[in-house]
Design a protein around this motif. Structure first.
Motif, PDB file in Angstrom:
ATOM      1  N   ILE A 125      41.051 -15.483 -83.934  1.00 35.49           N
ATOM      2  CA  ILE A 125      40.520 -15.878 -85.237  1.00 35.49           C
ATOM      3  C   ILE A 125      39.273 -15.039 -85.491  1.00 35.49           C
ATOM      4  O   ILE A 125      38.218 -15.270 -84.904  1.00 35.49           O
ATOM      5  CB  ILE A 125      40.177 -17.380 -85.282  1.00 35.49           C
TER       6      ILE A 125
ATOM      7  N   ILE B 128      41.827 -18.281 -93.206  1.00 37.79           N
ATOM      8  CA  ILE B 128      41.751 -17.694 -91.867  1.00 37.79           C
ATOM      9  C   ILE B 128      42.068 -16.198 -91.916  1.00 37.79           C
ATOM     10  O   ILE B 128      43.049 -15.776 -92.542  1.00 37.79           O
ATOM     11  CB  ILE B 128      42.738 -18.392 -90.906  1.00 37.79           C
TER      12      ILE B 128
ATOM     13  N   ALA C 208      36.854 -17.469 -90.340  1.00 38.55           N
ATOM     14  CA  ALA C 208      37.407 -18.692 -90.923  1.00 38.55           C
ATOM     15  C   ALA C 208      36.388 -19.245 -91.901  1.00 38.55           C
ATOM     16  O   ALA C 208      35.221 -19.439 -91.548  1.00 38.55           O
ATOM     17  CB  ALA C 208      37.707 -19.713 -89.825  1.00 38.55           C
TER      18      ALA C 208
ATOM     19  N   THR D 178      38.932 -22.653 -84.851  1.00 39.32           N
ATOM     20  CA  THR D 178      38.322 -21.693 -85.778  1.00 39.32           C
ATOM     21  C   THR D 178      36.892 -21.353 -85.371  1.00 39.32           C
ATOM     22  O   THR D 178      36.649 -20.375 -84.688  1.00 39.32           O
ATOM     23  CB  THR D 178      38.367 -22.246 -87.201  1.00 39.32           C
TER      24      THR D 178
END
Length: 212
Positions: free
Chosen positions: A3, A66, A6, A44
């Protein structure tokens, strides 16, 4: 999956007011105080989803973007709403039903269950409802750090045995903890695999998307 970023996008009071997107959405739902916001933050970044000790804090459909719009994570209100009035409970139920059944972008529903508890009637009824409606879903057990590793595995196997009474084939099941980060990589890998599968479908010559 990594990730990279986010970000909070928008909170919507109805599915009609959700953002216009053309990418997968992964929605998270569970009984109030099951640890939904904490799990989203684990996947996240810290502080993205607002956590609260008071059950029922999430009252809108919350979209989080995202990786610059690669996909969305959606935080749905918890079901149960014991502290809410009848009219408000009905409004929340309609909001949840409309999103789950009518949101075209909704790719998968993660149903969160507290590993510490035996099957609760409201959870079982919800699982049956989404099964009857053909909703793609996975089960995520939360708060695994609250019990020992052996007890967590035992409780999960007992729950699976219980669900087997209703389901010929069980959905994907994950064991997680927002405290010790258990299950994080497994969930992210699962999402990445689905995203890759969807992308491959779009790239096939016979797919509707490739012909448009």
């Amino acid at each position: 999956m990594q990730i990279r970023n986010a970000n909070y996008k928008v909170s919507s009071p109805s599915v009609e007011m959700c953002p216009v997107t053309d990418v997968p959405e992964y929605a998270f739902i569970g009984r109030s105080n099951v640890g939904k916001s904490s799990l989203i933050n684990l996947l996240t970044r810290k502080g993205l989803a607002k956590t609260s000790q008071k059950p029922g804090k999430t009252m809108l459909i919350n979209h989080f973007e995202i990786n610059d719009g690669e996909f969305y994570i959606v935080d749905l209100p918890g079901y149960g709403f014991a502290s809410r009035g009848k009219n408000q409970r009905e409004e929340f139920s309609k909001m949840i039903r409309d999103y789950i059944l009518n949101r075209r972008q909704m790719t998968l529903l993660f149903v969160l269950l507290d590993i510490r508890h035996k099957p609760q009637k409201i959870d079982v009824e919800f699982l049956r409802w989404i099964g009857e409606n053909g909703v793609p879903f996975a089960i995520v057990f939360t708060k695994a750090d609250k019990v020992g590793p052996v007890a967590a595995q035992t409780k999960m196997e007992e729950y699976k045995a219980f669900l087997s009474n209703d389901w010929e084939e069980l959905p994907p099941i994950f064991l997680t903890s927002s405290e010790d980060k258990r299950g994080k990589e497994d969930l992210l890998q699962y999402i990445e695999n689905i995203n890759k599968s969807l992308a491959e479908e779009c790239d096939t010559p016979d797919s509707p998307q490739s012909q448009s």
